[in-house]
Every structure is written in structure tokens, then in C-alpha cells.
Design an enzyme around this catalytic site. Sequence first.
Site, PDB file in Angstrom:
ATOM      1  N   ARG B 255       0.864  -1.171   0.000  1.00  0.00           N
ATOM      2  CA  ARG B 255       0.000   0.000   0.000  1.00  0.00           C
ATOM      3  C   ARG B 255       0.907   1.228   0.000  1.00  0.00           C
ATOM      4  NH1 ARG B 255      -3.709  -2.412  -1.351  1.00  0.00           N
ATOM      5  NH2 ARG B 255      -5.632  -2.953  -0.282  1.00  0.00           N
ATOM      6  N   GLU B 284      -3.601   7.936  -4.193  1.00  0.00           N
ATOM      7  CA  GLU B 284      -3.995   7.589  -5.559  1.00  0.00           C
ATOM      8  C   GLU B 284      -5.295   8.298  -5.944  1.00  0.00           C
ATOM      9  OE1 GLU B 284      -4.119   3.335  -5.646  1.00  0.00           O
ATOM     10  OE2 GLU B 284      -2.136   3.204  -4.716  1.00  0.00           O
ATOM     11  N   HIS B 302      -1.381   1.152  -9.936  1.00  0.00           N
ATOM     12  CA  HIS B 302      -2.076   0.153  -9.107  1.00  0.00           C
ATOM     13  C   HIS B 302      -2.687  -0.942  -9.984  1.00  0.00           C
ATOM     14  CE1 HIS B 302      -4.083  -0.311  -4.904  1.00  0.00           C
ATOM     15  NE2 HIS B 302      -3.856  -1.485  -5.462  1.00  0.00           N
TER      16      HIS B 302
END
Lengths: 319, 337
Positions: B255, B284, B302
Site C-alpha cells: 500500500r 492515488e 495500481h
Amino acid sequence: MPPPAPADDAGDRPLVLLSQTPLPHFAAALEGRYRLVLAADADAATAAEARVLLVAGLNKVPAELLDRLPALELVTAVPVGVDHVDLAACRRRGIAVTNAGPAFAADSADYAVGLVVAVLRRVAAADAYVRRGRWATDGDYPLTTKVSGKRVGIVGLGRIGSMVARRLAAFGCAVSYNSRSPKPSAPYKFFPSVLDLAADSDVVVLSCALTEETRRIVNREVMEALGKDGVLVNVGRGGLVDEPELVRCLREGVIGGAGLDVYENEPDVPPELFAMDNVVLSDHRAVFTPESFRGVLDLVAGNIDAFFAGRPLISPVTL
Amino acid sequence: MASSAAATASGEPPVLPSLLLIRRLDPAFAAALRQRFRVFDFFASGDPLPAFLAAAAAAAAAPDPPRAAVIMGGGSVRVDAAFLDAIPSLRCVVGTGAGVDHVDLDECARRGVLVANSGTVYSADVADHAVGLLIDVLRRVSAAERFVRRGLWPVQGDYPLGTKLGGKRVGIIGLGNIGSLIAKRLEAFGCVIYYNSRKLKESVSYKYFPNVHDLAAESDVLVVACALNKETRHVINKDVLRALGKDGIVINIGRGANIDEAELIRALKDGRIAGAGLDVYENEPKVPAELLTMENVVLTPHIAVFTSESISDLRDHTISNLEAFFSGKPLLTPVLP
């Protein structure tokens, strides 16, 4: 590596002719042990005496050059591929040929796998997407396709091909191969033709030498067999692939993508490829890491020393 | 109470169990859920979350209040006390990611709400992507790609070389499913594997480091493959980056918050570490502008989990967890606090 011979014994250093000017640190490392002379600059006496020719790059070494060296017994090449050397002439005259293959193999294999992942998972294209700010404006990147479990067909199960196989097997890929002849010790399925290999593969990796038999071995028929989701990765030689046909097949969606380290006419890359997202391009760098140069130097010097000492060559090429 | 679709005595169509859906789905996944459940779709509703939850609770009250929810794998929707208060009938939360750092596990446990994650559905894909990032950063695959694509090869000669993988010491932070698969892949490249985990794992032969600083000091590459929780927030910090050193590389497929992003950027700018491969970021889809012009980083949006194969596996896995819950069987991939 044993220490270089003392510099004041110039006459005792064995003579080694060079096919072209080597990279500076190569020359520096070898100069202490051998008397290096560019073949093009060699006078008649030197040419008549020379028993070893060091092929220091990819400039062609044709029969005409070899014919000027009547005492030649060994051609020792730095590159892995020796298709630019007139091997038929070497064979005729009983000249032994070595390359630096073992020193380069792991790096080539690593890069080949890097290209497989980069094409299937669109790593380079996704990186470009981020750099252009499109993640914030255009949303998530589209789905790509899984690497693990893909069927990978390797053309040429030599040092590089075997290492590619081992790496992709660790990803859970099903590996098969084509080679001049089956390798009994290899735990992978053998296909007698590249066409059959392609038909049974999701990814084809080229890691074989360029010879008369393998020139343009990847043609339209092979690419059609590989299919619209199939990926071609080439870390061998551009000449293994019918390049104009490859461009057409990519444009028409006959195959799904390609990872290319080598081209028919380097450094020229077909410009149509620059607009394609499903292609990863590199500048003939697969074999090269700074760390491998050390290994290459040791191998080249090792072969030359073995020759002069009458010991078996370390990395001979079968002619 | 038994699940699904028993026809009522009067022959009317069966009552499907109510299900809250708090995730955008592809058409195949959405259709598969609608076949089996009465779906209350948060993103389709356009309502703010509290209003959506209240409306769903009311609409479904009879005959079947929503007892299960399918939620995003991460992001802004938190399953916390407020969420659980709004849907008191909820007894099962099925996450569609491996991480459940957006679910208050303690609060769920207190209320008897079961939590499931995506198990190992994504693990191979994430491991593949992590290795792809590592090769890319070390061997400069994307940077060389950009260079060739711009037509610079004939003009400027070869792009600078990268560095060999063989013999590199790779320190993996978190040796769970994903970390183990990364380790197996990298071993085939001749990398030396070290790891840090909450506890030493008896079944593996890799060298264990009880803290990340020491791991960093002996590694050439650090790979973040751990969950995000209180202990692992900013696990890669200034101290760890200093221990890693100027030839060191960081790969993050965990993460964004596992790394002190601002500190990482400073370290990259100052040349105190050699490069980074990032698939996740603290904010993000915002990627700090300073990263966008660096040649020694690889940035992906991602995507580590997102292959068409894993999405289809996720669909099957999510439905299996839901069916297990609704038929009173244990969840396939429960997560405990």
C-alpha cells in the site's frame, strides 16, 4: 585473472589481431597481456604471424579478412552471436571459434523474462500512462493478462534458452522448446518445428543463433499459428524474424504483442512500432550489464590463454 | 438461516438474499451477483454513503434485511462503527482485495460481523508484477523503451546500461502468500532472498531479519509485500532508506502508506537511493510530480492485481464466500483481527 605480463617484455606478449577497435576498458585490460594490433593496420609480417583474431564487436569478419591471415588458428569473439563471422571459411580451414556466451547468458535471460512480463502486463505502457498524467484524468489502466501459467515456447535451448526456461518455470509457466535436436536432460516438451511450437504457445521467446537455417524462421505462418493473443519476444538476432511481416502482423492483430531487443537493421527500428502499446522496444541491451563485462573479459582472456597453452578452449562454438 | 432462492409456497419467484454492493463491477461480475442476490448498488445509486445505507436498510427490511456486503479492496469507503451502525443487520463483509486495512476488524469482531478477503486470488499476479518492476528498475527496461520510442537510438547511441540481477540481495518485507511467490521467482534469477516478517518462518530457508532496518542494511533491493496496519504504516522511512543506501532499490506492491512517500522522493532526488518501482501511492491516483520526470523510477497505476484472469477468479471466489455465508458454512478466506 592472473596478473598481466610485465610491460617491458613487449616481445613476449602473444600477438592478438583485432577485427575492430574494442571498447576502451576492454583494450586497457587486454593490452597488458597481449600485443594487440588492428587487423586492418597489420603489416605483411604481422599478418603472416597472427594465430589469433579477436572479434571485438559486430563488424563483419568475411572470408577476405580471414584469407589474409594464413597462420590463423583461433577466432575468439566477444559477442554471443557469431553470425557476422564467415563460419564456413573457418570450418574449411579448421579455425576454431569461441564466443563469450556463458558470460552473457544470465543477463540475456533476465532481460528476456523482463520483456515477457513487460509485454503481458504492459509495464512500460502503464508507466507512460502515469507519466502523462492519464491516471488522474482517464481513470484506471485497462486489464492486462496473467503471466503465471502461460505456455511459453523457447526457440533455442542453449545457455540463454535454458536460463529463460528456468526463470519462467518459476513463474508457473508451462515451458516447451524447439532446438536443432531434442535435449534429453531438459524437462520440457520438445517440438520438432517452430510452427508446431508456436501453435502450442502463448508466448514464443527467440534465443537461438542466427544461421542459414534460422534466418526469418519466424514468418507469417508461424505468427498466425502463435495467434491473436500470442506474444513474440526476441533477444536473439533481428534476422530471425521477417521484420516487415512482423510489423504487418502486429498492425493487423494477427499476433497480440511483441518484446524486441534486436532488429534487422539496428539502430533503425520500424517507426510503425512507435505507435503500438502492445510492443516493448529496447536497444540491443539484453546481454549487457557492467558486471557481465568483467566476466566477458575473463572468458575472452581465458580462451586466448588456453589456446596459447595448448589447453582445451573454454567456450568453443560448434561450426 | 438457509440461503437463497427457495420458491415461496404460492409459487412466486424466489426471494433472493439482499446484498449491499460497494464496488464497481464489470458486467459479468455484476450479472453473476444479480442472478443470486437482490443487489443494492452504492455506485449506481449516486447517493452519499450514509443515505445509501439508510435507504438500503429500509427498503430491504422486509422480508430480508441486508446481511452481507461486497466492498472494494481498499480506498475511501471504510467499514467502521458508523457504517455498521447504519446497517445493523449486517453479519458479513466480503472484501475484494487482499488487504482489509479499510475495515475495522476489531469493531466487526465485537459485533459478530464476519470478514473475508480475496485470499490468494491475486497472489501470483501481484508477485509477477513485483518481479516485473524489479527487473525493469534494475535493467532500465521502461527507460530504454522510452528512449527507443522517441527515436533516440540512432541519434544518441545506446541508452545507459542497468545492473545485473544475479547475486543481488533482495529483502522482502512480509513473507505471506505474495512474498513467498516473489521469493520463488527471484531465486530462479540467482537473487539471494532475505526477509522480515512478524515472526520467523520455520518452513523457509531464507535469512530472517527481526527488524526492517537491519534487513535494509544488508539488502540491495527492498520489496514491500506486507499488509497495511498500524505497525507497517511508513515501515519504509528515512532510517530504513539510509540503511538501504545509495545503490539500493525499493519496490512497492503493498500500500502507498507502507512508505513515507515524501521521504522516498527526497532520497531519490538527493541520490541517497538508486531507484524505485512503485505500483501504489499514498494518495492515488495522484502521483507526486517529482517522480514523473525521474529516469530511475518505474511507476504503474495500481495494476498489480488487475489481469482478466484474476478478475474472473475474484468473481468466483467472492461468490463462493457469499454462498458459504448464506448457507451457514465457514467463509473460505476469513480475516481475523
